[in-house]
Design an enzyme around this catalytic site. Structure first.
Site, PDB file in Angstrom:
ATOM      1  CG  HIS A 258      -0.295   0.064   2.543  1.00  0.00           C
ATOM      2  ND1 HIS A 258      -0.832  -0.519   3.671  1.00  0.00           N
ATOM      3  CD2 HIS A 258       0.846   0.659   2.965  1.00  0.00           C
ATOM      4  CE1 HIS A 258      -0.047  -0.285   4.713  1.00  0.00           C
ATOM      5  NE2 HIS A 258       0.996   0.433   4.306  1.00  0.00           N
TER       6      HIS A 258
ATOM      7  CG  HIS B 184      -0.132   4.264   7.726  1.00  0.00           C
ATOM      8  ND1 HIS B 184      -1.097   3.758   6.901  1.00  0.00           N
ATOM      9  CD2 HIS B 184       0.940   3.463   7.575  1.00  0.00           C
ATOM     10  CE1 HIS B 184      -0.630   2.697   6.268  1.00  0.00           C
ATOM     11  NE2 HIS B 184       0.597   2.492   6.655  1.00  0.00           N
TER      12      HIS B 184
ATOM     13  CG  HIS C 291       8.079  -1.420   4.196  1.00  0.00           C
ATOM     14  ND1 HIS C 291       7.156  -2.421   4.306  1.00  0.00           N
ATOM     15  CD2 HIS C 291       7.417  -0.274   4.484  1.00  0.00           C
ATOM     16  CE1 HIS C 291       5.974  -1.909   4.630  1.00  0.00           C
ATOM     17  NE2 HIS C 291       6.106  -0.599   4.758  1.00  0.00           N
TER      18      HIS C 291
ATOM     19  CD  GLU D  38       2.633  -1.596   6.450  1.00  0.00           C
ATOM     20  OE1 GLU D  38       2.531  -0.417   6.786  1.00  0.00           O
ATOM     21  OE2 GLU D  38       2.943  -1.933   5.288  1.00  0.00           O
TER      22      GLU D  38
HETATM   23  C1  DHB Z   1       6.055   3.836   2.893  1.00  0.00           C
HETATM   24  C2  DHB Z   1       5.571   2.556   3.101  1.00  0.00           C
HETATM   25  C3  DHB Z   1       4.468   2.335   3.911  1.00  0.00           C
HETATM   26  O1  DHB Z   1       3.933   1.106   4.174  1.00  0.00           O
HETATM   27  C4  DHB Z   1       3.833   3.395   4.471  1.00  0.00           C
HETATM   28  O2  DHB Z   1       2.731   3.151   5.183  1.00  0.00           O
HETATM   29  C5  DHB Z   1       4.313   4.687   4.292  1.00  0.00           C
HETATM   30  C6  DHB Z   1       5.424   4.903   3.499  1.00  0.00           C
HETATM   31  C7  DHB Z   1       7.220   4.094   2.023  1.00  0.00           C
HETATM   32  O3  DHB Z   1       7.963   3.175   1.698  1.00  0.00           O
HETATM   33  O4  DHB Z   1       7.424   5.246   1.623  1.00  0.00           O
HETATM   34 FE    FE Z   2       2.243   1.273   5.692  1.00  0.00          FE
END
Ligand code: DHB
Ligand code: FE
Length: 288
Positions: free
Chosen positions: A12, A59, A194, A241
């Site tokens: 997302h 978020h 990530h 996530e």
């Molecule tokens: C990013 C990834 C995410 O899951 C998020 O919620 C906000 C930013 C990103 O990689 O920029």
């Molecule tokens: Fe996210």
């Protein structure tokens, strides 16, 4: 009765939405990602559901950090697109399915999942980007109504992966017991590996991601056996996530078919992936 026909797991990342909003999907950076989506999008366009049950996380844009429910169901008639600091995304607001929402709330509570209910909610990139991955050109309105299912993945302690899989199973039972004829798709959102901040910012773990992508279909129990610390260790602080994919998986049946998947690094700071699964009896291959 309601029926679940397919499930979609997708990242997302906000910049995936921004790439669509600003006409950059054919740029060198983005083209491989969007090329990977294309077969799944075509298949989904031929299998429009009445309702998408979208498992996602806010978020701290709409709910804030004052109250962080572990699991919650949106029950509103409609959901506005959240302003995350630079104006709302230029996409349609989201039509709710309040009767299905109320049914899910009651059934989940009776099934011993003591969820919260959210009666007013602006939806952030966690929900709107997956909708755009599903349908890049919605025009004035999305092709289906949405029931948002919120999961805490942003504040320790997040629910365990095992609990997410069980919650998904209860969600699947609750959806299928809705008495109205309703065709439902279930979205699991977020991931893959990530980490946005700290010493390991930029972490990508392709080996873990590919193992997760494979196991989600036939062996979700292996994924449910990991602790929240395992998820953070292997996939990064935001990679946790991925537990929302397990909720989607739990809602689907054992006999699902993998219609398409794609994995791409990087999208922003993340490993982005999509996996599309069809329930038995739901036909159609992706174009080759
Ligand atoms: C990013 C990834 C995410 O899951 C998020 O919620 C906000 C930013 C990103 O990689 O920029
Ligand atoms: Fe996210």
């Amino acid at each position: 009765m309601a029926d679940i026909t397919w499930g979609l797991a997708t990242s997302h990342v906000p910049s995936i939405g921004a790439a669509m909003d600003h006409g950059k999907t054919a740029d060198d950076y983005w083209k491989p990602l969007f090329d990977g989506y294309a077969p799944a999008r075509e298949w989904m366009a031929g299998h429009t559901p009445d309702v998408a049950v979208v498992i996602y996380n806010d978020h701290a844009n709409s709910l804030g950090l004052d109250m962080v429910p572990t699991f919650a169901v949106g029950t509103a008639e409609s959901y506005d697109v959240a302003d995350e600091g630079w104006g709302p995304r230029p996409v349609p607001s989201v039509q709710g399915a309040p009767e299905l929402s109320e049914h899910l709330v009651r059934e989940l509570l009776d099934d011993h999942f003591d969820i919260a209910t959210v009666h007013r909610l602006d939806v952030d990139h966690g929900l709107t980007v997956p909708l755009s991955v599903y349908n890049p050109e919605p025009g004035d309105s999305w092709p289906c109504a949405v029931v948002p299912v919120l999961t805490n993945v942003i504040q320790y302690p997040q629910p365990t992966a095992a609990r997410c899989l069980e919650f998904g199973r209860a969600l699947g039972r609750a959806i299928r017991s809705f008495p109205q004829d309703t065709n439902v798709a279930v979205f699991g959102t977020g991931g893959m590996s990530h980490q946005l901040a700290g010493a390991r910012a930029g972490l990508i773990n392709e080996e873990f991601d590919r193992w997760f992508l494979e196991k989600i279909q036939h062996d979700p129990a292996a994924l449910a056996a990991l602790t929240r610390e395992d998820y953070v260790r292997h996939a990064g602080t935001e990679g946790i996530e991925l537990i929302m994919w397990l909720i989607m998986r739990g809602a689907l049946s054992d006999g699902i078919r993998r219609v398409h998947d794609t994995y791409h690094v990087p999208a922003s700071n993340t490993a982005a992936a999509l996996a599309l699964f069809a329930e038995p009896g739901v036909d159609g291959e992706v174009p080759s």
